[in-house]
Scaffold this active site. Structure first.
Site, short mmCIF file in Angstrom:
data_model
loop_
_atom_site.label_atom_id
_atom_site.label_comp_id
_atom_site.label_asym_id
_atom_site.label_seq_id
_atom_site.Cartn_x
_atom_site.Cartn_y
_atom_site.Cartn_z
N HIS A 131 -25.70 -4.68 -0.22
CA HIS A 131 -25.41 -6.00 -0.80
C HIS A 131 -25.71 -6.05 -2.29
O HIS A 131 -24.86 -6.46 -3.08
CB HIS A 131 -26.21 -7.08 -0.06
CG HIS A 131 -25.84 -8.49 -0.44
ND1 HIS A 131 -25.87 -8.96 -1.74
CD2 HIS A 131 -25.45 -9.54 0.31
CE1 HIS A 131 -25.50 -10.22 -1.76
NE2 HIS A 131 -25.24 -10.61 -0.52
N HIS A 133 -23.49 -5.64 -7.07
CA HIS A 133 -23.40 -5.91 -5.64
C HIS A 133 -22.09 -5.34 -5.09
O HIS A 133 -21.05 -6.02 -5.14
CB HIS A 133 -23.44 -7.42 -5.39
CG HIS A 133 -24.66 -8.10 -5.92
ND1 HIS A 133 -24.87 -8.28 -7.26
CD2 HIS A 133 -25.72 -8.64 -5.29
CE1 HIS A 133 -26.03 -8.91 -7.44
NE2 HIS A 133 -26.56 -9.14 -6.26
N HIS A 166 -38.69 -43.75 -8.87
CA HIS A 166 -37.43 -44.13 -9.49
C HIS A 166 -37.53 -44.26 -11.01
O HIS A 166 -36.54 -44.61 -11.66
CB HIS A 166 -36.93 -45.45 -8.91
CG HIS A 166 -36.24 -45.31 -7.60
ND1 HIS A 166 -36.80 -44.65 -6.53
CD2 HIS A 166 -35.01 -45.73 -7.18
CE1 HIS A 166 -35.96 -44.69 -5.51
NE2 HIS A 166 -34.87 -45.33 -5.88
N GLU A 217 -25.49 -36.34 -5.49
CA GLU A 217 -25.38 -36.22 -6.95
C GLU A 217 -24.90 -34.85 -7.41
O GLU A 217 -24.06 -34.74 -8.30
CB GLU A 217 -26.73 -36.55 -7.60
CG GLU A 217 -27.17 -37.99 -7.45
CD GLU A 217 -27.88 -38.30 -6.14
OE1 GLU A 217 -28.32 -39.46 -5.96
OE2 GLU A 217 -28.00 -37.38 -5.29
#
Length: 669
Positions: A263, A29, A472, A410
């Site tokens: 890019h 890149h 859960h 998290e």
């Protein structure tokens, strides 16, 4: 202050090297590296404080690169500092080369972090800035550092930037300066096609100082960095409006700048040749450091010698006046496992392993002075509050505590803990529910790849979360995490230590193993519900071998029962029924298959002999135990998501009872 002409020449030198590295590799890149060259040149030649002779000096500034695809930019500027040779730049992306496609942490070479997954690199910087604040609160000016980060449009867009930006702003991390390479061009499209947000206002809303500049103007970069260094209340975001592929020219000589084609691919053919010429280089010999650029960086090296000598002298004076603190600082950065009085930890029998973990954390909070624990808004449930009760949470302006309330984020929390570990001097741990480890998988992989000894604390480890239901209840999570236990790192070690203890006493041993493991991340998988302790006489120290025979084993068993976590106690109850019918039973607790497979073949055979009848019980997918049970045995586990009901009802309905162990084993025999 260096004049603009020289600074532009040095930046063009980076552009030439970056484009040439990609061209020679025929992979990479170039565009972003060419646009960002001005910032890293100003940073490394005028601002970044480090010791060229001692790259591991704990008081150095740190630079965290987020867009790892811009590695040619980093390798090039580090070549100016003497960390890479031009021959090594020529080996970009090749087998065995120290210049891989995305940077891999190598502090001796000046690379502070592995980067690639966008968004994680700058979040490590937030963690490093917290670590620096923590250490400065304890040791003063000898740990007065600035943490620099570099982010791109992709990193800004990745959702993790939300957590990193919020936490850094809330804590007022004025030692954090981040450059946002805003070039309005992405890999496959222009930035305006995917977002219309006002990035400056977003960061200002998080209480960051925001400065917007021409990111290709060295004078504006210098002014912005000076202003950011003077900020004493907030982290700073410097939005640098840069030009993707700056200086690039097409085959026909027209501008190739601001084109997404630059890019992610080599410039190619005449476009490459024209670009190198336009930047003042020689296409026949592009791997060159211009004499004036070499002189610029030699001058900076001399400046750094004086800066560092003054800092070392100040540290020596401080150490003379504070010998105990000096010894403590050295111990923190030694990389050695901390000293803990494990024998003094007393567990309450029959508790949940998360409660056993809380007991251990309470001891660690008073004995391990460089430990920081975090929780994703669950400290009273994942029981990391065992640590918190002995300290207090970080607040803006107060880093005398040792707990990070990360909020519900998290992935951000995990990467921040990795950043603390990368900074050095810190032992980091973080907790949440096991099912939410799904949010953390990208970070776990990077922690394993970078061999960072972060401790991941996961509670509510099975369907016994009960009434919360299948959203859960972790079923497939253990299988996913244990894949990292099977994967080897570059040194041939298990890339993660995964431990699921069978009761509170085994939890103490698991934590001991975690704290002694300073070379890889560790996962602790803990129960929500209470668990009956293993039979009296069990030698828990044997858990360090990954799998071991618990007390009350029969000689020459007809069947071996194996499990980890709370299922071991279910096997104990099932064994009582089997023994009433004369079946001889051995029960094996296996908190870590990875550790077990590292033992001698003789030990493995003594625990799980080849050809033996083996029955495995797991609250997750059967694959969790198939490697231990083998083809001659049977694993009883879950093959569907959970259900919403009290956990004892689920035990009955799903077959996790003594009676079903009896039935399954009898059928197998």
């Amino acid at each position: 202050m260096n004049d603009s002409k020289l600074m532009n020449r040095a930046a063009d030198n980076i552009r030439i090297l970056a484009a040439s590295m990609v061209e020679k590799a025929n992979s990479g890149h170039p565009g972003g590296a060419m646009g960002g060259a001005d910032f890293v040149n100003v940073l490394f030649s005028e601002f970044l404080v480090y010791d060229p002779q001692n790259p591991r000096w704990e008081g150095r500034d740190r630079f965290f690169l987020d867009p790892g695809h811009m590695s040619p930019m980093l390798y090039s500027v580090l070549a100016f500092t003497g960390k890479y040779t031009l021959d090594e730049l020529k080996q970009f992306r090749q087998w065995g080369s120290p210049t891989p496609g995305h940077p891999e942490v190598n502090v001796d070479r000046g690379v502070e972090n592995t980067s690639g997954p966008l968004g994680q690199g700058h979040t490590y910087a937030v963690g490093a800035a917290i670590a620096a604040k923590f250490l400065k609160a304890r040791f003063g000016e000898v740990m007065n550092q600035t943490i620099y980060a570099y982010i791109s449009d992709g990193g800004i867009q990745e959702e993790i930037s939300q957590g990193a930006g919020r936490i850094a702003g809330t804590l007022g991390l004025d030692n954090l300066i981040m450059f946002y390479d805003s070039n309005d061009v992405q890999l496959s499209t222009n930035t305006e096609d995917v977002t219309t947000e006002n990035v400056a206002m977003k960061y200002e809303a998080w209480d960051w100082k925001v400065i917007t500049i021409n990111g290709n103007d060295p004078d504006e970069i210098r002014k912005a960095l000076t202003e950011a260094k003077a900020e004493k209340n907030r982290p700073t975001l410097i939005i640098g409006k840069t030009t993707m592929g700056k200086g690039a020219r097409r085959a026909d000589g027209s501008s190739y700048e601001a084109d997404c084609a630059t890019h992610g691919a080599p410039l190619g053919g005449d476009a490459y040749v024209n670009t190198i010429k336009n930047l003042g280089g020689n296409p026949e010999n592009p791997f060159t450091i211009f004499p004036e650029v070499a002189e610029l960086y030699a001058k900076r090296a001399e400046e750094l010698k004086k800066i560092v000598a003054d800092k070392y002298a100040a540290k020596a004076e401080w150490a003379k006046a504070n010998p105990e603190k000096a010894a403590k600082l050295a111990e923190f950065f030694s990389g050695k496992a901390p000293k803990v009085n494990w024998d003094a930890i007393e567990q309450k029998a029959g508790g949940a392993t998360r409660a056993g973990s809380a007991t251990v954390l309470g001891a660690l909070a008073t004995q391990v002075e460089n430990m920081i624990v975090s929780s994703a808004d669950l400290s009273n449930s994942d029981k990391t509050d065992g640590f918190l009760k002995k300290t207090h949470a970080f607040k803006k302006g107060d880093f005398s505590g040792a707990f990070l309330q990360a909020g519900v984020s998290e992935l951000s929390m995990a990467c921040i803990c990795i950043g603390m570990s990368l900074h050095g001097g810190i032992i980091a741990a973080c907790g949440t529910f096991f099912v939410f480890s799904d949010y953390m998988k990208p970070a776990l992989r990077m922690a394993a790849l970078m061999e960072q000894p972060v401790k991941f604390i996961w509670t509510h480890d099975a369907f016994r979360v009960g009434e919360d239901g299948p959203t859960h209840e972790p079923v497939e999570q253990e299988a996913q995490v244990r894949l990292l236990e099977k994967l080897k790192n570059h040194k041939g070690h298990n890339s993660m230590l995964v431990l699921r203890p069978a009761d509170v006493e085994e939890t103490t041993i698991a934590w001991k193993l975690a704290m002694e493991n300073m070379s890889t991340p560790t996962a602790l998988i803990l129960s929500r519900q209470n668990i009956v302790n293993l039979p009296a006489g069990t030698d828990y120290s044997q858990a360090a071998k990954g799998a071991y025979i618990i007390a009350d084993a029969d000689e020459n068993p007809d069947v071996i029962l194996v499990a980890s976590g709370s299922e071991v106690s279910t096997l104990v109850a099932g064994a009582e029924l089997l023994r009433k019918e004369g079946v001889k039973v051995r029960i094996v607790s296996a908190p870590s298959e990875g550790l077990f497979r590292n033992q001698s073949k003789e030990y493995q055979e003594s625990i799980l002999p080849a050809g033996a009848k083996i029955f495995g019980l797991t609250a997750g997918l059967p694959v969790n135990l198939e490697g231990l049970v083998g083809s001659n045995g049977k694993v009883f586990g879950l093959e569907s998501f959970g259900f919403s009901a009290p956990y004892k009802v689920l035990d009955e309905k799903l077959g996790f009872t003594a009676e079903n162990v009896y039935n399954q084993v009898k059928a197998m025999l």
